[in-house]
Structure formats: C-alpha cells, structure tokens
Motif scaffolding. Structure first.
Motif, PDB file in Angstrom:
ATOM      1  N   PRO A  24      18.879  -7.096  -2.807  1.00 23.19           N
ATOM      2  CA  PRO A  24      17.910  -6.588  -3.785  1.00 23.19           C
ATOM      3  C   PRO A  24      16.789  -5.755  -3.153  1.00 23.19           C
ATOM      4  CG  PRO A  24      17.826  -8.993  -3.634  1.00 23.19           C
ATOM      5  CD  PRO A  24      18.942  -8.546  -2.756  1.00 23.19           C
ATOM      6  N   VAL A  25      16.401  -4.707  -3.880  1.00 27.56           N
ATOM      7  CA  VAL A  25      15.371  -3.786  -3.390  1.00 27.56           C
ATOM      8  C   VAL A  25      14.345  -3.598  -4.502  1.00 27.56           C
ATOM      9  CG1 VAL A  25      14.972  -1.368  -2.747  1.00 27.56           C
ATOM     10  CG2 VAL A  25      16.973  -2.554  -1.872  1.00 27.56           C
ATOM     11  N   PRO A  26      13.055  -3.669  -4.167  1.00 27.56           N
ATOM     12  CA  PRO A  26      12.050  -3.433  -5.216  1.00 27.56           C
ATOM     13  C   PRO A  26      12.070  -1.967  -5.671  1.00 27.56           C
ATOM     14  CG  PRO A  26      11.003  -3.670  -3.050  1.00 27.56           C
ATOM     15  CD  PRO A  26      12.455  -3.932  -2.853  1.00 27.56           C
ATOM     16  N   GLU A  27      11.314  -1.692  -6.739  1.00 29.23           N
ATOM     17  CA  GLU A  27      11.248  -0.290  -7.195  1.00 29.23           C
ATOM     18  C   GLU A  27      10.330   0.501  -6.284  1.00 29.23           C
ATOM     19  OE1 GLU A  27      10.406   0.423 -11.267  1.00 29.23           O
ATOM     20  OE2 GLU A  27      12.035  -0.921 -11.890  1.00 29.23           O
ATOM     21  N   PHE A  28      10.776   1.679  -5.905  1.00 27.13           N
ATOM     22  CA  PHE A  28       9.966   2.559  -5.068  1.00 27.13           C
ATOM     23  C   PHE A  28       9.555   3.765  -5.898  1.00 27.13           C
ATOM     24  CE2 PHE A  28      11.863   0.085  -1.793  1.00 27.13           C
ATOM     25  CZ  PHE A  28      11.025   0.194  -0.684  1.00 27.13           C
ATOM     26  N   ASP A  29       8.244   4.033  -5.905  1.00 23.00           N
ATOM     27  CA  ASP A  29       7.763   5.224  -6.600  1.00 23.00           C
ATOM     28  C   ASP A  29       7.328   6.223  -5.530  1.00 23.00           C
ATOM     29  OD1 ASP A  29       6.477   7.167  -7.968  1.00 23.00           O
ATOM     30  OD2 ASP A  29       5.054   5.852  -9.005  1.00 23.00           O
ATOM     31  N   PHE A  30       8.148   7.271  -5.365  1.00 25.60           N
ATOM     32  CA  PHE A  30       7.881   8.243  -4.302  1.00 25.60           C
ATOM     33  C   PHE A  30       7.004   9.406  -4.790  1.00 25.60           C
ATOM     34  CE2 PHE A  30      11.983   6.323  -2.993  1.00 25.60           C
ATOM     35  CZ  PHE A  30      11.622   5.879  -1.733  1.00 25.60           C
ATOM     36  N   SER A  31       6.488   9.288  -6.030  1.00 31.98           N
ATOM     37  CA  SER A  31       5.872  10.473  -6.641  1.00 31.98           C
ATOM     38  C   SER A  31       4.641  11.003  -5.909  1.00 31.98           C
ATOM     39  CB  SER A  31       5.531  10.203  -8.112  1.00 31.98           C
ATOM     40  OG  SER A  31       4.638   9.115  -8.178  1.00 31.98           O
ATOM     41  N   ALA A  32       4.010  10.170  -5.054  1.00 30.90           N
ATOM     42  CA  ALA A  32       2.832  10.663  -4.319  1.00 30.90           C
ATOM     43  C   ALA A  32       3.225  11.592  -3.168  1.00 30.90           C
ATOM     44  CB  ALA A  32       2.026   9.481  -3.781  1.00 30.90           C
ATOM     45  N   MET A  33       4.533  11.622  -2.849  1.00 28.70           N
ATOM     46  CA  MET A  33       4.959  12.500  -1.752  1.00 28.70           C
ATOM     47  C   MET A  33       4.951  13.951  -2.207  1.00 28.70           C
ATOM     48  SD  MET A  33       8.140  10.401  -0.100  1.00 28.70           S
ATOM     49  CE  MET A  33       8.325  11.321   1.413  1.00 28.70           C
ATOM     50  N   LYS A  34       4.946  14.855  -1.224  1.00 31.72           N
ATOM     51  CA  LYS A  34       4.965  16.282  -1.544  1.00 31.72           C
ATOM     52  C   LYS A  34       6.285  16.646  -2.220  1.00 31.72           C
ATOM     53  CE  LYS A  34       1.869  18.297   1.788  1.00 31.72           C
ATOM     54  NZ  LYS A  34       1.711  19.069   3.013  1.00 31.72           N
ATOM     55  N   THR A  35       6.252  17.651  -3.064  1.00 29.89           N
ATOM     56  CA  THR A  35       7.477  18.134  -3.706  1.00 29.89           C
ATOM     57  C   THR A  35       8.461  18.574  -2.613  1.00 29.89           C
ATOM     58  OG1 THR A  35       6.044  19.027  -5.402  1.00 29.89           O
ATOM     59  CG2 THR A  35       8.332  19.752  -5.472  1.00 29.89           C
ATOM     60  N   GLY A  36       9.727  18.229  -2.810  1.00 24.09           N
ATOM     61  CA  GLY A  36      10.747  18.656  -1.849  1.00 24.09           C
ATOM     62  C   GLY A  36      10.801  17.803  -0.599  1.00 24.09           C
ATOM     63  N   SER A  37      10.106  16.656  -0.612  1.00 20.49           N
ATOM     64  CA  SER A  37      10.101  15.771   0.562  1.00 20.49           C
ATOM     65  C   SER A  37      11.473  15.135   0.771  1.00 20.49           C
ATOM     66  CB  SER A  37       9.074  14.656   0.359  1.00 20.49           C
ATOM     67  OG  SER A  37       7.785  15.181   0.402  1.00 20.49           O
ATOM     68  N   LEU A  38      11.604  14.571   1.967  1.00 19.54           N
ATOM     69  CA  LEU A  38      12.883  13.967   2.368  1.00 19.54           C
ATOM     70  C   LEU A  38      12.722  12.459   2.512  1.00 19.54           C
ATOM     71  CD1 LEU A  38      15.801  14.282   3.528  1.00 19.54           C
ATOM     72  CD2 LEU A  38      14.742  14.718   5.761  1.00 19.54           C
ATOM     73  N   VAL A  39      13.671  11.721   1.941  1.00 21.44           N
ATOM     74  CA  VAL A  39      13.705  10.260   2.082  1.00 21.44           C
ATOM     75  C   VAL A  39      14.956   9.897   2.870  1.00 21.44           C
ATOM     76  CG1 VAL A  39      13.890   8.067   0.836  1.00 21.44           C
ATOM     77  CG2 VAL A  39      12.391   9.877  -0.049  1.00 21.44           C
ATOM     78  N   ALA A  40      14.759   9.185   3.998  1.00 28.49           N
ATOM     79  CA  ALA A  40      15.886   8.828   4.864  1.00 28.49           C
ATOM     80  C   ALA A  40      15.991   7.314   4.981  1.00 28.49           C
ATOM     81  CB  ALA A  40      15.681   9.437   6.250  1.00 28.49           C
ATOM     82  N   ASP A  41      17.221   6.838   5.186  1.00 25.65           N
ATOM     83  CA  ASP A  41      17.455   5.405   5.335  1.00 25.65           C
ATOM     84  C   ASP A  41      18.294   5.210   6.583  1.00 25.65           C
ATOM     85  OD1 ASP A  41      17.767   2.681   4.859  1.00 25.65           O
ATOM     86  OD2 ASP A  41      17.968   2.982   2.699  1.00 25.65           O
ATOM     87  N   ILE A  42      18.031   4.139   7.353  1.00 24.25           N
ATOM     88  CA  ILE A  42      18.921   3.905   8.491  1.00 24.25           C
ATOM     89  C   ILE A  42      20.028   2.909   8.140  1.00 24.25           C
ATOM     90  CG2 ILE A  42      17.067   4.497  10.111  1.00 24.25           C
ATOM     91  CD1 ILE A  42      17.136   1.611  11.107  1.00 24.25           C
ATOM     92  N   GLY A  85       0.828  -1.213   0.000  1.00 21.76           N
ATOM     93  CA  GLY A  85       0.000   0.000   0.000  1.00 21.76           C
ATOM     94  C   GLY A  85       0.850   1.245   0.000  1.00 21.76           C
ATOM     95  N   LEU A  86       2.086   1.117  -0.514  1.00 23.42           N
ATOM     96  CA  LEU A  86       3.043   2.225  -0.460  1.00 23.42           C
ATOM     97  C   LEU A  86       2.510   3.512  -1.083  1.00 23.42           C
ATOM     98  CD1 LEU A  86       5.989   3.001   0.347  1.00 23.42           C
ATOM     99  CD2 LEU A  86       6.636   2.454  -1.995  1.00 23.42           C
ATOM    100  N   ALA A  87       1.947   3.388  -2.296  1.00 26.80           N
ATOM    101  CA  ALA A  87       1.518   4.603  -2.997  1.00 26.80           C
ATOM    102  C   ALA A  87       0.487   5.386  -2.175  1.00 26.80           C
ATOM    103  CB  ALA A  87       0.945   4.245  -4.362  1.00 26.80           C
ATOM    104  N   GLY A  88      -0.494   4.666  -1.631  1.00 28.39           N
ATOM    105  CA  GLY A  88      -1.520   5.323  -0.818  1.00 28.39           C
ATOM    106  C   GLY A  88      -0.926   5.931   0.440  1.00 28.39           C
ATOM    107  N   GLY A  89      -0.028   5.173   1.065  1.00 29.18           N
ATOM    108  CA  GLY A  89       0.595   5.653   2.304  1.00 29.18           C
ATOM    109  C   GLY A  89       1.398   6.919   2.084  1.00 29.18           C
ATOM    110  N   LEU A  90       2.037   6.997   0.912  1.00 31.55           N
ATOM    111  CA  LEU A  90       2.919   8.141   0.640  1.00 31.55           C
ATOM    112  C   LEU A  90       2.156   9.418   0.272  1.00 31.55           C
ATOM    113  CD1 LEU A  90       5.802   6.487  -1.435  1.00 31.55           C
ATOM    114  CD2 LEU A  90       5.940   7.411   0.877  1.00 31.55           C
ATOM    115  N   GLU A  91       0.896   9.279  -0.057  1.00 33.63           N
ATOM    116  CA  GLU A  91       0.086  10.429  -0.486  1.00 33.63           C
ATOM    117  C   GLU A  91       0.157  11.572   0.530  1.00 33.63           C
ATOM    118  OE1 GLU A  91      -1.828   9.990  -3.549  1.00 33.63           O
ATOM    119  OE2 GLU A  91      -1.789  12.178  -3.323  1.00 33.63           O
ATOM    120  N   GLY A  92       0.720  12.676   0.109  1.00 32.45           N
ATOM    121  CA  GLY A  92       0.761  13.865   0.971  1.00 32.45           C
ATOM    122  C   GLY A  92       1.828  13.838   2.055  1.00 32.45           C
ATOM    123  N   ALA A  93       2.665  12.777   2.057  1.00 29.79           N
ATOM    124  CA  ALA A  93       3.711  12.700   3.093  1.00 29.79           C
ATOM    125  C   ALA A  93       4.879  13.625   2.763  1.00 29.79           C
ATOM    126  CB  ALA A  93       4.201  11.257   3.225  1.00 29.79           C
ATOM    127  N   GLY A  94       5.569  14.080   3.812  1.00 28.54           N
ATOM    128  CA  GLY A  94       6.744  14.933   3.609  1.00 28.54           C
ATOM    129  C   GLY A  94       8.031  14.259   4.013  1.00 28.54           C
TER     130      GLY A  94
END
Ligand code: ATR
Length: 286
Positions: free
Chosen positions: A207-225, A184-193
């Motif tokens: 291996p990592v699947p493809e992630f489509d972050f486009s539902a996030m707000k423009t200028g959002s931050l993606v962090a990894d631990i 449910g990634l796309a729905g979850g990301l909707e409007g996230a910053g």
C-alpha cells in the motif's frame, strides 16, 4: 585480471544472500550473447558470515571469478573487505561491483551511475533542475543524493518517515541538502523539478499513500527505484497528475554496465530487447 588458465573463460557472479531472485545473470548473459563473448555470469549465494572467506578466494583466484556484483546484504562487507575501494564506494561505505587485478580486489559502487545513466538515456537534460526531492534515507537514498550532488543539483530535500535518519544523511552531505518529515511533502515539493522514491513503498504492490505532486514545476520528472511492479503506484499517480516518469528497471540495467565492461572488455548498451526480456521474466515470476 585472474582469468582461469584451464578454460580461458572469464567468469563473474552476483554475490548475495538470498540471490535466487537476482536478474543480474539474465542481464549479463544477454550481453555476453549479444556481443558473442565467451564468458559466464552466475549466482553465488554467500551468507554474510562467509564473506571474509569468499573474498579471500576471490582475491587468490580460488573462487574462479574475475569479479562480480554484490547485492543485499553484502554490500557493506564487500566494501570493507576490498583492497582498493574507489571514491564512490568509500563515500557510500558500500560496494556493488568488484574486480580482481594483480591479486587485489578493487571495488566501486555503480548505483548512482545506474540512476543517472537511466535518466540520461530516457530523459536527456533531466539534470537541469535546481531542486530535487528524495524520499527515503537508507542506502539507496545515499547513493542517489550523492549522484544528484555530483551532477550539480543545487538543492536537495530528503524526506523520510524517520526524521532522525534524514537529518543524519543531510548533515553528512552538508550544504545544499536538507531533511524533512514525510508529512512535509507538499512544502518540500514546492518548486522542485525532480522527485525520487528510494523507499520500498509500493514494492510488490504494497500500500502507498496518496501523493500530490502539484507543487512541483510543470513538466517535472518523478522517478522510482522500485521495479516490481514496473509501474509503481507512485509512478501511476505522477502520470495521472501529468508528470513525466522514470521507472526503476532502467537503474537496475544501467548499474550493470560498468561491471560488464570491466570483466568482459566491452561497454554494453541497454537496449529495448534487453528491457523486454527482463520485463517478460518479471511478469512471469514477479
Ligand atoms: P535501502 O538501503 O535499500 O535504501 P533501508 O536502509 O532499509 O534500505 O531504507 C529503507 C527506506 O525506506 C528508509 O528511508 C525507510 O524509512 P525509515 O527510515 O523511516 O525506516 C523507508 N521506508 C520503508 N518502508 C516505508 C514505509 N512503509 N513508509 C515510508 N517509508 C518507508
């Protein structure tokens, strides 16, 4: 604190099993040298079954340490065996920083502080988002969701491969935290910053699947631990899609700050030279 009288040298350690891979000694020894302090920070391999005896020796001073960090798989035992866990350690049921005072072991958990400290330094204002998405529902996710809640982020979506674990975590946090399936990634990301990966996805090039972050707000931050590799596949994908990124190494360095200050009496700064030293070591030794 129990400073050994013979040497008057403050000694701390990283307690784990295995522990040979830990970069913590490099970090603390860098600061000891940078500030001209006479202290020591070493690796201490302690198998889980030996934790009760080790904690007794730490408490009595027989171990010769004024405290230490704790890593896998001993964080829960360190919390349980400590005399004075603070609120963060209690909330997480795990401790990664110990110090001895008047014959008692105090314990805290600085993982969340490490995460937020890194973002404060690298992306000031990062917490002015209304919605964040956290991938994963293990111990790392718990400390990050708590840190995000403590920073006032109103809506947090936990996405996990195993939905039951996400639901458990979300219900533990209560209002403002919800659980979703990983698909449910796309729905979850909707409007996230903010998006944070707390899973081992991408670790050491897995291996990592493809992630489509486009539902996030423009200028959002993606962090990894994850910090091996430094630029994980998730961060690479986010960058290619035009998002800001924060790598996991910063969290590792910043979580070490409170312990160093407790043991050696100086609040250290995470600077570029320290980062460069650790990166060089990661590149050489993986
Ligand atoms: P930690 O305490 O370090 O967070 P953990 O408790 O083992 O470690 O949690 C690991 C997290 O990574 C879990 O959310 C796990 O998902 P599951 O709960 O479904 O097991 C997630 N994880 C690990 N490998 C994964 C993979 N290949 N794909 C998706 N999620 C993965």
């Amino acid at each position: 604190m129990n400073v050994p009288r013979e040497t008057n040298k403050r000694r701390a350690c990283i307690i784990g099993h295995p522990v040979s891979h830990s970069r913590s000694p490099m970090v603390h020894c860098y600061w000891l040298k940078a500030y001209g302090l006479s202290g020591e920070y070493v690796r201490k391999d302690v198998a889980p079954e030996d934790m009760p005896a080790f904690m007794d020796d730490l408490r009595s001073g027989a171990a010769g340490f004024i405290g230490g960090n704790v890593t896998m798989p001993n964080k829960a035992a360190a919390f349980e065996l400590a005399d004075r866990p603070d609120e963060l350690a209690k909330a997480l049921g795990a401790a990664n920083t110990l110090w001895v005072e008047d014959g008692l072991i105090y314990a805290s958990n600085t993982d969340g502080i490490g995460f937020t400290g890194n973002l404060d330094a690298s992306h000031p204002g990062w917490d002015k988002v209304e919605k964040a998405v956290v991938l994963g529902a293990g111990g790392g996710a718990r400390s990050i969701v708590l840190a995000l809640k403590n920073r006032g982020i109103a809506e947090i979506c936990i996405l996990n491969r195993t939905i039951g674990k996400a639901e458990e975590l979300a219900s533990w946090f209560g209002e403002g935290v919800s659980a979703h399936k990983m698909d449910g990634l796309a729905g979850g990301l909707e409007g996230a910053g903010l998006f944070v990966n707390t899973t081992s996805l991408g670790m050491k090039g897995s291996p990592v699947p493809e992630f489509d972050f486009s539902a996030m707000k423009t200028g959002s931050l993606v962090a990894d631990i994850v910090y091996v590799p430094l630029e994980t596949s998730i961060l690479k994908q986010a960058k290619e899609q035009g998002f800001k990124t924060a790598e996991g190494l910063g969290m590792l360095l910043h979580q070490a700050v409170p312990g160093f200050e407790k043991w050696f009496g100086k609040k250290p700064v995470v600077d570029d030279a320290l980062r460069a030293e650790i990166i060089a070591d990661l590149e050489a030794n993986g």
